[in-house]
Design a protein around this motif. Structure first.
Motif, short mmCIF file in Angstrom:
data_model
loop_
_atom_site.label_atom_id
_atom_site.label_comp_id
_atom_site.label_asym_id
_atom_site.label_seq_id
_atom_site.Cartn_x
_atom_site.Cartn_y
_atom_site.Cartn_z
N UNK A 163 0.84 -1.21 0.00
CA UNK A 163 0.00 0.00 0.00
C UNK A 163 0.87 1.25 0.00
N UNK A 164 1.95 1.20 0.74
CA UNK A 164 2.83 2.37 0.82
C UNK A 164 3.53 2.62 -0.52
N UNK A 165 3.90 1.53 -1.20
CA UNK A 165 4.50 1.69 -2.53
C UNK A 165 3.53 2.42 -3.46
N UNK A 166 2.27 2.00 -3.42
CA UNK A 166 1.27 2.65 -4.26
C UNK A 166 1.07 4.11 -3.85
N UNK A 167 0.96 4.32 -2.56
CA UNK A 167 0.72 5.68 -2.07
C UNK A 167 1.83 6.63 -2.49
N UNK A 168 3.06 6.12 -2.46
CA UNK A 168 4.21 6.94 -2.84
C UNK A 168 4.06 7.43 -4.28
N UNK A 169 3.56 6.57 -5.16
CA UNK A 169 3.35 6.96 -6.55
C UNK A 169 2.15 7.88 -6.70
N UNK A 170 1.26 7.82 -5.72
CA UNK A 170 -0.09 8.32 -5.92
C UNK A 170 -0.40 9.58 -5.15
N UNK A 171 0.40 9.91 -4.17
CA UNK A 171 0.00 10.92 -3.20
C UNK A 171 -0.21 12.29 -3.84
N UNK A 172 0.67 12.66 -4.75
CA UNK A 172 0.54 13.98 -5.39
C UNK A 172 -0.74 14.05 -6.21
N UNK A 173 -0.96 13.02 -7.01
CA UNK A 173 -2.19 12.96 -7.82
C UNK A 173 -3.42 13.06 -6.93
N UNK A 174 -3.38 12.32 -5.83
CA UNK A 174 -4.55 12.28 -4.95
C UNK A 174 -4.83 13.65 -4.35
N UNK A 175 -3.77 14.31 -3.91
CA UNK A 175 -3.95 15.64 -3.31
C UNK A 175 -4.50 16.65 -4.31
N UNK A 176 -3.89 16.67 -5.49
CA UNK A 176 -4.33 17.64 -6.51
C UNK A 176 -5.78 17.41 -6.91
N UNK A 177 -6.12 16.14 -7.14
CA UNK A 177 -7.48 15.86 -7.61
C UNK A 177 -8.51 16.03 -6.49
N UNK A 178 -8.11 15.75 -5.26
CA UNK A 178 -9.04 15.98 -4.16
C UNK A 178 -9.43 17.45 -4.07
N UNK A 179 -8.42 18.32 -4.16
CA UNK A 179 -8.70 19.76 -4.17
C UNK A 179 -9.62 20.13 -5.32
N UNK A 180 -9.33 19.58 -6.49
CA UNK A 180 -10.14 19.92 -7.67
C UNK A 180 -11.59 19.45 -7.50
N UNK A 181 -11.76 18.29 -6.90
CA UNK A 181 -13.13 17.81 -6.68
C UNK A 181 -13.88 18.72 -5.72
N UNK A 182 -13.18 19.23 -4.74
CA UNK A 182 -13.83 20.18 -3.84
C UNK A 182 -14.30 21.42 -4.57
N UNK A 183 -13.49 21.89 -5.53
CA UNK A 183 -13.89 23.06 -6.31
C UNK A 183 -15.10 22.76 -7.18
N UNK A 184 -15.09 21.57 -7.78
CA UNK A 184 -16.16 21.24 -8.74
C UNK A 184 -17.46 20.90 -8.02
N UNK A 185 -17.32 20.33 -6.82
CA UNK A 185 -18.52 19.91 -6.07
C UNK A 185 -18.57 20.64 -4.73
N UNK A 186 -18.74 21.96 -4.76
CA UNK A 186 -18.65 22.74 -3.53
C UNK A 186 -19.77 22.48 -2.54
N UNK A 187 -20.89 21.89 -3.01
CA UNK A 187 -22.01 21.66 -2.11
C UNK A 187 -21.82 20.41 -1.26
N UNK A 188 -20.77 19.62 -1.54
CA UNK A 188 -20.56 18.39 -0.78
C UNK A 188 -19.56 18.60 0.35
#
Lengths: 222, 222
Positions: free
Chosen positions: B126-151
């Motif tokens: 899981x940590x190996x995956x997270x290491x590859x994934x953490x930046x993508x996850x952070x950026x897209x999480x922020x973007x989803x908050x912008x796109x879905x502000x009512x959630x």
DNA sequence: GTCTATATGCGGATAGAC
DNA sequence: GTCTATCCGCATATAGAC
């Protein structure tokens, strides 16, 4: 309050399989943590794989029975003509999560295990799951065709795969997802409610999304 | 046309890890099918786990770079104000499936492996995956908050888990799903298109679904 | 039913010759 | 870089005493 050795083994195996996976969990892990003899597993269950089958059957049978019963009631009460997508999804998704609450901590562990098994790539384990699952899958596939008559069979199959994927991830991560929130009482119900919403939206499908392959990059590439 | 031993090992490991899982695949399986010496893996990669890390990094880096670049372009072209949910989901979902097509058969195998790894319960993997994934996850999480502000943030987290689950299942089963159809040319694109539709609908969320826990059985129980 | 002892094999990793 | 030979531990499963 003496408990059956067989039951202790089942409970312990369920927990360890959920936390570490089937292959990575040895019979030595199980028997030592269960405080039973190493040979007890083979005596009571035969093989390690048969132990997993017993773990799965104990929980999946009531879950899948409930799914089928809810579907029966749904079809009976509506005369098989006005079933809603939401009702159908609830009949499929509610039983595992409600059984989890009834079973307490072992239920949580089993849900985690069940989620992982849905994504298992060992052929024999997949067959164990399929054996528990095939009737449910057939009945619900037919029902989805009735509820979503405008979708091609292959499209139904794809969406059911996504549905099961979302459900499996919800099961696997129920512990973390429900623990990362602030409130603690309503979290499992929140997870289930969100999952139902997500799947209703997903199965309904937005017709605004492009269907041709050449248009798939619209809105992404300049 | 001499090929690097290191590359042969990577290719073979990728295929076997995808088909049988990381734990169930032995170094002896890999080296024998790759026609290299058993000791070569430890010489070139150090440990079995480091080999998996190398397999993952080789494919995940270009995939996640593409995701971030698409997100950059999306935010730049719209000035971060009119990003659509569909565009955001495409930026996240298209790269793995398009890279798969470029990579051919090895790409299919990696996609299967990647899907399984998303549902891995071994902590180190899981940590190996997270290491590859953490930046993508952070950026897209922020973007989803912008796109879905009512959630609420917790609701965004849940839906992203479902999204990743649906995607992981699509990856895992891409071979079977695309093989069960009748036509053969457009299937991978069909799977991706269906997945995007499903996730657009799911993330949008139907407000007709109940939100209170007591109402969760409406439409199921008489 | 429960225990000890053991059969038998595969696993990852390494030492050291070439 | 590549090979052979081997270390050493853990795995499942079973035999047979109690």
């Amino acid at each position: 309050m003496k408990v059956d050795t067989k039951t202790i083994i089942l409970d312990t195996a369920e927990r360890l399989f959920a936390d570490s996976g089937f292959i990575a969990t040895s019979l030595r892990d199980i028997t030592s943590k269960a405080n039973v003899n190493l040979a007890a597993v083979n005596y009571h269950f035969g093989t390690k794989e048969a132990l997993l089958a017993a773990v799965m059957e104990r929980r999946f049978r009531p879950i899948n029975d409930a799914r089928l019963q809810l579907l029966d009631e749904l079809e009976a009460s509506t005369n098989n003509k006005t079933i809603t997508l939401e009702g159908l999804l609830k009949a499929f998704l509610i039983p595992p999560f409600h059984q989890q609450r009834e079973w307490g901590e072992p239920g949580k562990k089993f849900l985690k295990l069940a989620g992982h098994i849905h994504g298992e790539n060992n052929e024999e384990i997949r067959l164990l799951l399929l054996k528990q699952f095939v009737t449910v899958l057939e009945r619900f596939t037919k029902a989805f065709h009735h509820v979503l008559p405008h979708l091609e069979p292959s499209e139904i199959n794809r969406r059911m795969a996504f549905l099961i994927g979302a459900m499996a991830f919800a099961m696997m991560n129920a512990e973390q997802i429900t623990a990362s929130d602030s409130k603690d009482s309503q979290q499992p119900e929140q997870l289930l409610t969100s999952l139902i919403k997500f799947c209703v939206g997903g199965m309904t499908g937005s017709d605004s999304a492009p269907t041709s392959s050449s248009a798939v990059l619209n809105g992404v590439h300049k």
